[in-house]
Design an enzyme around this catalytic site. Structure first.
Site, PDB file in Angstrom:
ATOM      1  N   ASP A  68     -16.313  16.984  -1.356  1.00 42.08           N
ATOM      2  CA  ASP A  68     -16.772  17.974  -2.329  1.00 42.08           C
ATOM      3  C   ASP A  68     -15.608  18.871  -2.743  1.00 42.08           C
ATOM      4  O   ASP A  68     -14.601  18.977  -2.030  1.00 42.08           O
ATOM      5  CB  ASP A  68     -17.873  18.850  -1.719  1.00 42.08           C
ATOM      6  CG  ASP A  68     -19.114  18.040  -1.384  1.00 42.08           C
ATOM      7  OD1 ASP A  68     -19.316  16.973  -1.992  1.00 42.08           O
ATOM      8  OD2 ASP A  68     -19.875  18.483  -0.501  1.00 42.08           O
TER       9      ASP A  68
HETATM   10  N1  URA Z   1     -20.363  15.683   3.430  1.00 39.32           N
HETATM   11  C1  URA Z   1     -20.511  16.737   2.584  1.00 39.32           C
HETATM   12  O1  URA Z   1     -21.559  17.355   2.540  1.00 39.32           O
HETATM   13  N2  URA Z   1     -19.472  17.059   1.812  1.00 39.32           N
HETATM   14  C2  URA Z   1     -18.271  16.445   1.842  1.00 39.32           C
HETATM   15  O2  URA Z   1     -17.349  16.816   1.120  1.00 39.32           O
HETATM   16  C3  URA Z   1     -18.139  15.361   2.739  1.00 39.32           C
HETATM   17  C4  URA Z   1     -19.194  15.004   3.517  1.00 39.32           C
END
Ligand code: URA
Length: 244
Positions: A105
């Site tokens: 993310d």
């Molecule tokens: N899980 C998440 O919620 N976000 C990420 O960036 C990676 C794994």
């Protein structure tokens, strides 16, 4: 992949672009058995044979990058509005089709692999390959043994049941807790959704490792490096594409 001869040799780290041009003009490079003296000569990197000073060289453009992703960048090859992880790499990587393996993310930091090997990329993401990803999460509220068991049992999320995951609580205060979680899948917002399912909002998320890759030997946040030979071997092994 179609590529100019000088760019191909530069991508293969034969030498700097200017030195590579000189080497070509001096008649030291053969493509498919014929001496080529034009640096702009168009080549097909997958099929043509490359000989430098009478030694055949492996012309496969397979480069793998370990990026220590900072917060604030999208994990995408490009985006019309926002900066992406590709903005941290020299342009040559985009040019040879280097792509992120899965997504972190925008606000997640840590280990991100990028590769130009499409098959490796695909296999590493398959849950069947059991490539572990380890995350460190700061979450709101106090994590308990009950939460640890819920992760281990496989959490029911709105659209799928997560595979059993190992969660270790490193610190648990009334306001905030710190935990390490190991998962094999990589579904959208998976870690955040798993914690949300047991009533904890993720405040910070950092990926410590992806399969055999860690940040123990760098790079620092916001920086990148190419994988070592050993890391590359371990990665192909994890993907079931090469055995020792
Ligand atoms: N899980 C998440 O919620 N976000 C990420 O960036 C990676 C794994």
């Amino acid at each position: 992949m179609k590529m100019r001869l000088d760019r191909w040799l530069t991508t293969l780290c034969v030498d700097s672009r200017s030195r590579v041009k000189e080497i070509i003009r001096n008649g030291q490079v053969k493509v498919d058995g014929k001496t080529v003296t034009d640096p702009a000569f168009s080549c097909e990197t997958e099929t043509q044979r490359l000989v430098l000073r009478d030694s055949e060289i492996d012309g496969r453009v397979m480069r793998h990058v370990l990026l220590n992703k900072p917060a604030g960048l999208l994990t995408a090859a490009r985006d019309p509005k926002q900066p992406t992880v590709m903005d941290l790499l020299p342009e040559v990587f985009g040019g040879i089709g280097c792509m992120p393996v899965g997504r972190l993310d925008k606000d997640t930091t840590g280990v991100l692999l990028l590769t130009c090997d499409g098959e490796l990329n695909h296999r590493l993401l398959s849950p069947a390959r059991h490539v572990d990803k380890v995350y460190r999460a700061v979450v709101e509220g106090k994590l308990t043994e009950k939460d640890v068991h819920a992760f281990a049992d496989g959490l029911e999320l709105s659209d799928f049941t997560a595979l059993p995951a190992r969660m270790t609580v490193l610190k648990a205060d009334d306001c905030l807790s710190l935990a390490e979680v190991t998962v094999r899948e990589g579904k959208f917002h998976q870690i955040k959704r798993m914690f949300a399912a047991v009533g904890h909002e993720v405040k910070e998320l950092h990926r410590l490792s992806f399969g055999p890759l860690t940040l123990d030997n760098g790079p620092a946040e916001g920086m990148w490096r190419e994988l070592t030979e050993n890391e590359t071997d371990m990665l192909y092994e994890a993907a079931g594409m090469r055995t020792k």
